[in-house]
Design a protein around this motif. Structure first.
Motif, PDB file in Angstrom:
ATOM      1  N   LEU A   1       0.825  -1.220   0.000  1.00  0.00           N
ATOM      2  CA  LEU A   1       0.000   0.000   0.000  1.00  0.00           C
ATOM      3  C   LEU A   1       0.856   1.265   0.000  1.00  0.00           C
ATOM      4  CD1 LEU A   1      -2.843  -1.125   2.411  1.00  0.00           C
ATOM      5  CD2 LEU A   1      -3.151  -0.321   0.069  1.00  0.00           C
TER       6      LEU A   1
ATOM      7  N   LEU B   1       0.770   4.439  -2.457  1.00  0.00           N
ATOM      8  CA  LEU B   1       0.201   5.693  -1.940  1.00  0.00           C
ATOM      9  C   LEU B   1       1.221   6.746  -1.514  1.00  0.00           C
ATOM     10  CD1 LEU B   1      -2.609   4.094   0.255  1.00  0.00           C
ATOM     11  CD2 LEU B   1      -2.932   5.346  -1.876  1.00  0.00           C
TER      12      LEU B   1
ATOM     13  N   TYR C   1      -0.246  14.444 -25.912  1.00  0.00           N
ATOM     14  CA  TYR C   1      -0.892  15.137 -24.797  1.00  0.00           C
ATOM     15  C   TYR C   1      -2.001  16.098 -25.233  1.00  0.00           C
ATOM     16  CZ  TYR C   1       2.708  13.731 -21.411  1.00  0.00           C
ATOM     17  OH  TYR C   1       3.512  13.037 -20.578  1.00  0.00           O
ATOM     18  N   ASP C   2      -2.025  16.407 -26.531  1.00  0.00           N
ATOM     19  CA  ASP C   2      -2.844  17.559 -26.914  1.00  0.00           C
ATOM     20  C   ASP C   2      -4.254  17.233 -27.396  1.00  0.00           C
ATOM     21  OD1 ASP C   2      -1.859  16.334 -29.062  1.00  0.00           O
ATOM     22  OD2 ASP C   2      -1.240  18.136 -30.161  1.00  0.00           O
ATOM     23  N   LYS C   3      -4.859  16.205 -26.804  1.00  0.00           N
ATOM     24  CA  LYS C   3      -6.244  15.900 -27.171  1.00  0.00           C
ATOM     25  C   LYS C   3      -7.062  15.731 -25.892  1.00  0.00           C
ATOM     26  CE  LYS C   3      -5.736  13.365 -31.480  1.00  0.00           C
ATOM     27  NZ  LYS C   3      -5.441  12.006 -31.856  1.00  0.00           N
ATOM     28  N   ALA C   4      -8.261  16.290 -25.909  1.00  0.00           N
ATOM     29  CA  ALA C   4      -9.123  16.158 -24.729  1.00  0.00           C
ATOM     30  C   ALA C   4      -9.435  14.695 -24.461  1.00  0.00           C
ATOM     31  CB  ALA C   4     -10.412  16.940 -24.954  1.00  0.00           C
TER      32      ALA C   4
ATOM     33  N   TRP D   1      -6.832  12.926 -22.413  1.00  0.00           N
ATOM     34  CA  TRP D   1      -6.880  13.277 -20.994  1.00  0.00           C
ATOM     35  C   TRP D   1      -8.035  12.581 -20.281  1.00  0.00           C
ATOM     36  CZ3 TRP D   1      -3.279  15.309 -18.060  1.00  0.00           C
ATOM     37  CH2 TRP D   1      -2.229  15.979 -18.688  1.00  0.00           C
ATOM     38  N   VAL D   2      -9.187  12.526 -20.949  1.00  0.00           N
ATOM     39  CA  VAL D   2     -10.342  11.829 -20.347  1.00  0.00           C
ATOM     40  C   VAL D   2      -9.952  10.378 -20.077  1.00  0.00           C
ATOM     41  CG1 VAL D   2     -12.705  11.000 -20.769  1.00  0.00           C
ATOM     42  CG2 VAL D   2     -12.086  13.338 -21.395  1.00  0.00           C
TER      43      VAL D   2
ATOM     44  N   ILE E   1      -6.897  10.013 -17.298  1.00  0.00           N
ATOM     45  CA  ILE E   1      -7.285  10.288 -15.906  1.00  0.00           C
ATOM     46  C   ILE E   1      -8.257   9.223 -15.388  1.00  0.00           C
ATOM     47  CG2 ILE E   1      -8.434  11.932 -14.357  1.00  0.00           C
ATOM     48  CD1 ILE E   1      -7.271  14.177 -16.130  1.00  0.00           C
ATOM     49  N   LEU E   2      -9.229   8.855 -16.228  1.00  0.00           N
ATOM     50  CA  LEU E   2     -10.175   7.819 -15.782  1.00  0.00           C
ATOM     51  C   LEU E   2      -9.455   6.493 -15.565  1.00  0.00           C
ATOM     52  CD1 LEU E   2     -13.472   8.320 -17.806  1.00  0.00           C
ATOM     53  CD2 LEU E   2     -13.030   8.831 -15.423  1.00  0.00           C
TER      54      LEU E   2
ATOM     55  N   THR F   1      -7.164   6.708 -12.408  1.00  0.00           N
ATOM     56  CA  THR F   1      -7.934   6.765 -11.161  1.00  0.00           C
ATOM     57  C   THR F   1      -8.575   5.415 -10.844  1.00  0.00           C
ATOM     58  OG1 THR F   1      -8.449   9.036 -11.756  1.00  0.00           O
ATOM     59  CG2 THR F   1      -9.654   8.134  -9.915  1.00  0.00           C
ATOM     60  N   THR F   2      -9.224   4.822 -11.842  1.00  0.00           N
ATOM     61  CA  THR F   2      -9.933   3.569 -11.538  1.00  0.00           C
ATOM     62  C   THR F   2      -8.959   2.428 -11.244  1.00  0.00           C
ATOM     63  OG1 THR F   2     -10.171   3.272 -13.912  1.00  0.00           O
ATOM     64  CG2 THR F   2     -12.108   4.008 -12.765  1.00  0.00           C
TER      65      THR F   2
ATOM     66  N   ALA G   1      -7.201   3.129  -7.849  1.00  0.00           N
ATOM     67  CA  ALA G   1      -8.134   2.940  -6.723  1.00  0.00           C
ATOM     68  C   ALA G   1      -8.440   1.460  -6.518  1.00  0.00           C
ATOM     69  CB  ALA G   1      -9.422   3.721  -6.979  1.00  0.00           C
TER      70      ALA G   1
ATOM     71  N   VAL H   1      -5.469  -0.135  -4.819  1.00  0.00           N
ATOM     72  CA  VAL H   1      -5.433   0.244  -3.398  1.00  0.00           C
ATOM     73  C   VAL H   1      -6.500  -0.532  -2.625  1.00  0.00           C
ATOM     74  CG1 VAL H   1      -5.833   2.134  -1.759  1.00  0.00           C
ATOM     75  CG2 VAL H   1      -4.463   2.540  -3.805  1.00  0.00           C
ATOM     76  N   MET H   2      -7.681  -0.638  -3.234  1.00  0.00           N
ATOM     77  CA  MET H   2      -8.762  -1.358  -2.548  1.00  0.00           C
ATOM     78  C   MET H   2      -8.382  -2.814  -2.303  1.00  0.00           C
ATOM     79  SD  MET H   2     -11.511  -0.760  -1.148  1.00  0.00           S
ATOM     80  CE  MET H   2     -11.848   0.874  -1.706  1.00  0.00           C
TER      81      MET H   2
END
Lengths: 136, 469
Positions: free
Chosen positions: A29, A33, A89-92, A95-96, A99-100, A103-104, A107, A110-111
């Motif tokens: 962990l 973290l 790096y230069d496309k939305a 990034w979507v 980051i998703l 994060t998922t 997480a 970690v869970m």
């Protein structure tokens, strides 16, 4: 006649290898973290040192956490780099996705570590789903 | 099965009202979700601002009903004595319910400015602020109900056994009542207004409510796992210490861009980066207690809700909170759909689920049986998964919408205006709405589970009421 021990006290006594199991789960962990890389090296050292001699509970947790840490490295670093290299790096949309994804996956890892630590604290073995098998 | 203390029965109407208002909240959530993509849906009957106000106010009110019901149920059992005044609890229930229903009816029946005029807002101007939109008489009613409720719980505690669970619960409830008083402070200086507004909003949900959450969860875990009280109390002490140490100064993450001194960017970033720690500990606590359980409690649904609370609170409040809490990140993400994503999962994971955990554990006993029939529990567990998985998707779609919003509105060289960006998020809003429909379906299954009975053949086979082992 000797006094019989309090049954609740027996239950509270740590099982052989439980401390090591808790340490392994904690390092897994911490690697995710707090101190990425450093905590992994500590886990690797712990694994090398105790893999042959540790009680079965500790050995199982050491093996599982090392395997899950290696998978975490692949899933978080290499996969992320691949997405970035292929898309830039230069496309939305990139990034979507990045980051998703980060994060998922982070997480979830970690869970799984929390579940592993809770099992170690209770003196029970824990097999990480999917990431519990060592890399080939 | 008999209640241990007769006065615990007062919790039942609180739980029923909580569930009914929960259904209302979700219904308005669906209306809102559609208004994001069909701007004039139900306009002018239910404008967007009114629907939003009803959605958020119903959430707060039903959670308060849930907390009060939980307190009335657990305090007699913990203190080993009857409630000081069950009659007062009944009276307060009706006062609070009537005030709540009248307030929502007022929101829907007349324009907000007219409501302010009708309810004497000019005497003490408290209306017009997000989440604290209630008219003055409602706010005063909340104070009266909270004080009388605290009196009832406090007197019960004084005459009975004192446990860590009840003391933590009382601390949380006192904090809840005291901090609400800042709803009456509405200075004309906008910076001061927002500064103290957060003392209600933030210090409730990232402060004292977490104490209530810990106490309720501790009580249910004590009952369903049979783990020593001492072990549970030690965990609770650690969790509430971490909560208060990180959460109080963590208020600073709301002060970055509203006018207070710049040092809040450091204080807010550092302390709120630590705020996931109590939720991390809470999740380990839940799983550790269930792993160390000394008995297999037949209420599997309550155990599932308790474990789910730990996991979802950590994800929603901890992970999604951390995602946008550091000042340099928040500079871009402030007030976007990323905040909405965090808000939805955090409220659901921490507070909705803990109230449903308590209801799941207590309601069967309040209805005269230790646990619900097998079929009812299976349905309840289905509702758990439907609501929880759909909430995960709601959060993911809102997060995706938020990232795109930040990009189009704040990153690209020629940033686009707010409404132009909203149009481009429509796909994510539609997916969020569909996930909301699944959530509503889960809620319908949850409601149905209260009335489900086992099939006759299952009862004959003796599967209906598994006994405690």
């Amino acid at each position: 006649m000797p006094v019989s021990p309090d049954p609740s006290a027996i239950e509270e006594m740590p099982l052989p290898g439980q401390g090591l199991a808790v340490a392994a789960e904690s390092l897994y962990l911490i690697n995710l973290l707090l101190l990425p890389g450093l905590a992994f090296l500590a886990l690797l050292w712990l694994y090398q040192r105790h893999r042959a001699t540790a009680p079965p509970l500790a050995r199982q947790h050491l093996r599982q956490t090392l395997s899950a840490s290696l998978w975490a490295g692949v899933l978080l670093i290499i996969a992320n780099l691949l997405i970035l290299i292929l898309g830039g790096y230069d496309k939305a949309s990139i990034w979507v996705m990045v980051i998703l994804y980060f994060t998922t996956v982070h997480a979830t890892l970690v869970m799984l570590g929390i579940l592993g630590l809770a099992r170690a604290l209770a003196g029970q073995p824990y097999a990480y789903p999917l990431v519990g098998k060592l890399l080939p | 099965m008999q209640l241990q203390y007769k006065s615990q029965a007062v919790a039942k109407p609180y739980f029923i009202a909580a569930i009914a208002l929960f259904a209302g909240q979700i219904l308005f959530g669906l209306i809102l979700g559609l208004q994001y993509v069909i701007g004039d849906f139900l306009f002018p009957a239910i404008p967007f601002n009114v629907a939003r106000m009803v959605h958020t106010n119903l959430l707060i009110v039903w959670l308060l009903f849930g907390f009060m019901g939980a307190a009335y149920y657990l305090v007699p059992e913990e203190t080993e004595t009857e409630l000081h005044s069950p009659l007062l609890a009944h009276v307060l229930f009706w006062v609070f319910l009537i005030a709540g229903v009248l307030t929502v009816a007022g929101y829907l029946a007349v324009p907000y400015a007219t409501l302010a005029e009708l309810t004497g807002n000019e005497l003490l101007e408290t209306m017009g602020r997000e989440f604290l939109e209630q008219p003055l008489p409602t706010k005063l009613g909340i104070v009266v109900v909270a004080l009388a409720f605290l009196y009832n719980i406090g007197m019960t505690l004084l005459k009975g056994r004192k446990t860590a669970i009840t003391l933590i619960l009382l601390m949380g409830l006192i904090g809840l009542a005291v901090l609400f008083l800042f709803a009456f402070y509405n200075p004309s200086n906008l910076v001061k207004d927002k500064y103290f507004w957060w003392w209600v909003v933030h210090l409730w949900v990232e402060g004292v409510w977490e104490l209530i959450l810990g106490a309720i969860l501790g009580f249910v875990l004590l009952k369903i796992t049979g783990v020593d009280r001492e072990v549970i109390e030690k965990w609770l002490y650690v969790i509430i210490t971490l909560t208060l140490v990180t959460g109080i100064i963590g208020t600073g993450h709301h002060y970055y861009w509203i006018g207070p001194p710049g040092y809040w960017q450091w204080w807010g970033s550092v302390f709120s980066a630590l705020e996931p720690i109590p939720f991390f500990a809470l999740t380990i606590f839940c799983f550790n207690m269930v792993n160390r359980r000394r008995r297999q409690h037949p209420n599997k649904a309550a155990t599932l809700w308790a474990l789910g609370t730990g996991v979802m609170a950590f994800l929603g409040a901890g992970v999604w909170g951390f995602l946008h809490t550091l000042a340099p990140v928040n500079y871009y993400t402030h007030g976007t759909q990323i905040t909405a994503a965090h808000g939805h999962m955090a409220f659901y994971g921490a507070y909705v689920m803990v109230v449903l955990t308590m209801i799941s554990y207590a309601m069967p006993i309040l209805r005269g049986r230790e646990v619900n029939p097998e079929r009812s529990q299976v349905l309840e567990m289905w509702s758990f998964w439907l609501m929880t998985v759909s909430m995960v998707f709601i959060t993911l779609f809102l997060t995706a919408a938020g990232i795109l919003q930040v990009w189009l509105q704040r990153i690209i060289p020629n940033p686009q205006p707010f409404m132009a960006v909203q149009d481009q998020l429509a796909m994510f809003y539609w997916m969020r709405w569909l996930a909301g429909v699944v959530f509503f379906a889960g809620l319908a299954v949850y409601l149905y589970s209260f009335f489900a009975k086992d099939k006759p053949e299952a009862i004959e086979a003796g599967e209906a009421h598994p006994s405690v082992t």
